[in-house]
Scaffold this active site. Structure first.
Site, PDB file in Angstrom:
ATOM      1  N   ASP A   1       9.715  -3.832  -2.776  1.00 44.11           N
ATOM      2  CA  ASP A   1       8.617  -3.029  -2.232  1.00 44.11           C
ATOM      3  C   ASP A   1       8.399  -3.194  -0.731  1.00 44.11           C
ATOM      4  OD1 ASP A   1       7.626  -5.596  -2.111  1.00 44.11           O
ATOM      5  OD2 ASP A   1       5.836  -5.241  -3.310  1.00 44.11           O
ATOM      6  N   HIS A   2       8.984  -4.217  -0.110  1.00 37.86           N
ATOM      7  CA  HIS A   2       8.656  -4.530   1.281  1.00 37.86           C
ATOM      8  C   HIS A   2       9.603  -3.904   2.310  1.00 37.86           C
ATOM      9  CE1 HIS A   2       5.534  -7.288   0.161  1.00 37.86           C
ATOM     10  NE2 HIS A   2       5.468  -7.833   1.355  1.00 37.86           N
TER      11      HIS A   2
ATOM     12  N   ASP B   1       3.787 -13.963  -2.690  1.00 37.44           N
ATOM     13  CA  ASP B   1       3.070 -13.037  -1.820  1.00 37.44           C
ATOM     14  C   ASP B   1       1.608 -13.452  -1.870  1.00 37.44           C
ATOM     15  OD1 ASP B   1       3.513 -10.053  -0.479  1.00 37.44           O
ATOM     16  OD2 ASP B   1       1.478 -10.406  -1.193  1.00 37.44           O
TER      17      ASP B   1
ATOM     18  N   ARG C   1      -5.535  -6.308   5.160  1.00 37.08           N
ATOM     19  CA  ARG C   1      -5.300  -7.185   6.307  1.00 37.08           C
ATOM     20  C   ARG C   1      -5.195  -6.339   7.565  1.00 37.08           C
ATOM     21  NH1 ARG C   1      -1.294 -11.488   4.376  1.00 37.08           N
ATOM     22  NH2 ARG C   1      -3.205 -12.305   3.449  1.00 37.08           N
TER      23      ARG C   1
ATOM     24  N   SER D   1      -0.257 -14.180   5.327  1.00 39.15           N
ATOM     25  CA  SER D   1       0.793 -14.033   4.332  1.00 39.15           C
ATOM     26  C   SER D   1       1.300 -15.374   3.822  1.00 39.15           C
ATOM     27  CB  SER D   1       1.963 -13.246   4.947  1.00 39.15           C
ATOM     28  OG  SER D   1       3.079 -13.267   4.104  1.00 39.15           O
TER      29      SER D   1
ATOM     30  N   ARG E   1       4.376 -16.026   3.542  1.00 42.06           N
ATOM     31  CA  ARG E   1       5.780 -16.103   3.961  1.00 42.06           C
ATOM     32  C   ARG E   1       6.189 -17.509   4.409  1.00 42.06           C
ATOM     33  NH1 ARG E   1       4.644 -11.959   8.830  1.00 42.06           N
ATOM     34  NH2 ARG E   1       3.809 -10.935   6.990  1.00 42.06           N
TER      35      ARG E   1
END
Length: 783
Positions: A130-131, A195, A477, A672, A674
């Protein structure tokens, strides 16, 4: 605990394939169901009865009423008998039920899992593409372009998923959190996702937590997952949502109250009579954006709205089990919260939060005046609805109800307007029911089922970089440059219906509750409050089949990574700690103000390098503001005296054997999940990050990669650190839980300061540091 294991995406298959493991072999199950599930080992599935057993063990130990969060968390303890349990203090060893990964983070997670040498994941896991889909023209064309540009990465993820027993959701399936809500989340589940907005699943009564890829690897490897025992913040909802007020306004108000770090180390638990006025997907919206207050996760108690959603998405048997075990899916009477907030929904007004931070809240009725005083542009250039936060059928319906009213008066959107469906199922259903057509008629462009502009995947052409402008979104965000890489864009977050109304008006100082619009005939009219069906009357249309189930045995499959690839790179182990103190380290950068994971490892165009650690490290700290000059990506190289990019200085230090640290401010690493924001500094030779306070996920990610995340014992000592200092961390051989680290600051003028730094390492995490990383430690234990 009941499990939902996705075997196909067609609605017709769901009742036959999404079944309850807790009652799987009962006579009520069909032969087809039994045949479909018999390939999976029974010991991989936890029943509700096990949850019940563990909760009762802990209940006797605590001898006190329990919150809902406690029930589900403690119900997943690896050892409920011996586990030390103290909120905010103990480190819990937990057994999550499921892992979900989005494609950008799954690359590194799967590369780490491959490095572990294990043959197959130990718990059900999925990858969601999806990213990597950039919003440019529209849904189909953007998806086609993404498939071509990211072919190598998608092939890697697809083959790795097949080989290691992971489900694979192809590009176009939708956003991970919407897919999880539709298929995998359920009351009482514990799910971890790579995520930060994984808490979206709390809308279905699950403890769903965002983590870094290394945490996901632990769970996929069958190792108990570690989490500091969360505190519990209670939010009591009274009254009833109505009119222009929406579920989004609940979390916008909570963000206003708690700020971006107020939920750190805590689970936010919503309860009270007002809960029943919120739809299941509305609860998901609230939980989703709980990531913006730093919360571990957020959760709602099981109720009829969740049951209706489960039934509508083909999981009636799960809802029946939830009914049976409902005592464990709600808080006990008289349970105690570490903090209690009360919100009267009947008095709550529509809000809009921003710009530049998600906790700056203003009632919609007042935002125009505040904008004028603050110099925020009133002209709205783009309105964007959808994302993982607000892309449900109800959200789209409420936005369309506003659009219909405008169209009835011959009016379209004055601003550019985009629509992001949350999943293929949502896209197909709103197309069938005419909702998408209404939004297009208003001037909207329906984008691909993906994250798109919400994460910076937006090829924006209507402005130039540096041009001051305003956009309004229904996202979660809104950090500087988050959506379009333009630091001058003022991004505001609100509900889809408010975005739609403001886009029609074209200006930030429009209050749809009181102000009028002018129709094509010159007559004034007022918008009536929005309405949208909670669930589609005709049921959901699953759309295209976009799911690939892993083969029963994938051991013979190959996962190739081209050594010449600039998108993928196999990992090499980080070096072990040499047993010595870290002395005379350089300060790579002393960061001024907010430093999110976006500042440390930017997304947008850099997403394409998420599977190549060395290449993506070229974005390391390029967004962080240097306290020396107030500029981004411009630091002095202490070895050469030259000024240049932060990654360049880091690489130069590493090549010359000079270790380095970064010094930062409050809530460092917010945003995030990440883990690249931890991997990159480690890869480039960093040894420690010294700040006033950390965001939860980032602090854990740093520990996992063998870094030292340290905080000033006295926050005022931040001011003592000079960017030209050489820093020594002493006594590392005595690093122990609760100890402090002595830090010597050697200043350029020959003077020095000695300060103390705190850490939150426990004994097991100290072994990660000594081994060089958690993955290194895992291999040591396997030897």
């Amino acid at each position: 605990m009941a499990y939902i294991f996705r075997l196909g995406s067609r609605q017709a298959k769901r009742l036959a394939e999404h079944v309850s493991y807790a009652r799987f072999f009962h006579s009520s199950s069909t032969l087809a169901q039994k045949a479909a599930m018999s390939r999976f080992e029974p010991d991989r599935f936890i029943e509700y009865e096990t949850l019940d057993k563990k909760i009762n063990i802990v209940r006797k130990r605590l001898d006190a009423p329990m919150t809902l969060a406690e029930k589900i968390v403690y119900g997943h303890l690896d050892d409920p008998v011996k586990q030390d349990i103290e909120r905010g203090v103990s480190y819990l060893k937990l057994r999550p039920d499921r892992v979900a990964m989005q494609d950008a983070t799954a690359q590194m997670a799967m590369l780490q899992f491959i490095s572990s040498g294990l043959p197959k994941v130990a718990v059900p896991s999925t990858i969601h593409c999806d990213h990597l889909i950039e919003a440019q023209i529209g849904g189909d064309k953007d998806l086609s372009r993404a498939k071509d540009l990211n072919k190598e990465v998608y092939n890697f993820l697809q083959t790795a998923a097949a080989k290691y027993g992971v489900g694979f959701w192809k590009p176009g399936s939708g956003i991970i959190h919407q897919i999880v809500l539709e298929n995998y989340a359920f009351p009482g589940v514990m799910l971890i996702g790579t995520d930060s907005h994984t808490p979206n699943g709390g809308g279905l009564g699950g403890v769903c937590v965002g983590v870094g890829g290394a945490d996901a690897v632990d769970v996929m490897a069958g190792i108990p997952w570690e989490l500091k025992c969360p505190k519990v913040i209670g939010v009591k909802l009274t009254g009833e949502i109505s009119g222009w007020t929406s579920p989004k306004d609940v979390i916008l108000k909570v963000a206003d109250i708690l700020t971006v770090k107020g939920g750190t180390g805590a689970i936010v638990e919503y309860h009270g009579p007002g809960v029943d006025s919120i739809s299941c997907t509305g609860m998901g919206t609230i939980c989703n954006m709980g990531a913006e207050i730093g919360a571990t996760t957020s959760i709602f108690p099981y109720n009829k709205r969740m049951k209706d959603y489960l039934v509508s998405t083909g999981r009636e048997e799960i809802s029946n089990l939830a009914d049976e075990f409902s005592e464990h899916l709600k808080p006990d009477e008289g349970c105690e919260y570490d903090q209690l907030i009360e919100i009267n929904l009947s008095e709550l007004k529509p809000h809009i939060n921003g710009p530049f931070t998600p906790d700056l809240a203003t009632p919609v009725a007042e935002v125009g005046e505040r904008a004028k005083k603050s110099g925020w542009p009133l002209d709205i250039r783009v309105g964007l609805i959808g994302s993982c936060t607000n892309s449900s059928y109800e959200d789209m319906g409420r936005a369309a109800s506003i659009a219909k009213q405008a169209l009835a008066h011959g009016v379209k959107s004055k601003s550019l307007f985009t629509v992001t469906p949350g999943s293929e199922q949502i896209r197909a259903t709103i197309e069938r029911d005419g909702i998408a057509e209404v939004l297009r008629d208003m001037g909207g462009v329906v984008l691909a089922n993906a994250c798109g502009p919400c994460i910076g995947q937006w090829d924006r052409q209507d402005i130039k970089k540096g041009e001051k402008n305003t956009i309004v979104t229904s996202y979660n965000r809104n950090f500087t440059g988050r959506n379009d890489a333009n630091p001058a864009t003022h991004a505001f977050v609100t509900s889809p219906e408010i975005v739609t109304a403001l886009s029609i008006a074209g200006t930030l100082d429009f209050n749809p509750e009181t102000d009028e619009l002018t129709g094509a005939n010159g007559e004034k009219f007022k918008l009536e409050s929005p309405f949208g069906d909670e669930l589609p009357a005709k049921g959901f249309d699953p759309g295209q089949d976009t799911y690939q189930h892993p083969p029963q045995d994938g051991t013979s499959l190959a996962v190739d990574v081209d050594p010449k690839s600039d998108r993928l790179q196999l990992l090499s182990p980080f070096d072990k700690w040499d047993g010595k103190d870290h002395e005379d380290m350089a300060v790579l950068i002393k960061v001024r103000g907010k430093c999110t994971t976006d500042h440390i490892s930017a997304a947008g165009p850099w997403l394409k390098y998420r599977g190549h650690l060395d290449n993506i490290s070229n974005n390391c700290f390029i967004g962080a503001i240097n306290i020396v000059n107030g500029e981004a990506n411009n630091v002095e190289n202490v070895l050469t005296g030259n000024w240049g990019g932060v990654p360049d200085a880091a690489r130069h230090y590493k090549a010359h054997g000079l270790k380095w640290v970064v010094v930062g401010d409050e809530n460092y690493g917010e945003g995030s999940s990440r883990e690249h924001a931890a991997l990159e500094p480690r890869h480039l030779g960093g040894r420690a990050i010294i700040v006033k306070s950390f965001a939860r996920i980032h602090e854990t990610n740093l520990k996992k990669q063998g870094m030292l995340p340290l905080t000033f014992a006295n926050p005022a000592d931040y001011d003592k650190v000079q960017p030209s200092d050489r820093i020594s961390l002493l006594g590392l051989d005595g690093l122990a839980p609760g100890s402090q680290v002595e830090c010597v600051l050697k200043h350029a003028d020959g003077s020095q300061d000695i300060i103390l730094l705190n850490h939150t390492f426990n004994e097991g995490q100290i072994e990660w540091f000594k081994a060089g990383s958690a993955l290194n430690r895992m291999k040591e234990l396997q030897a």
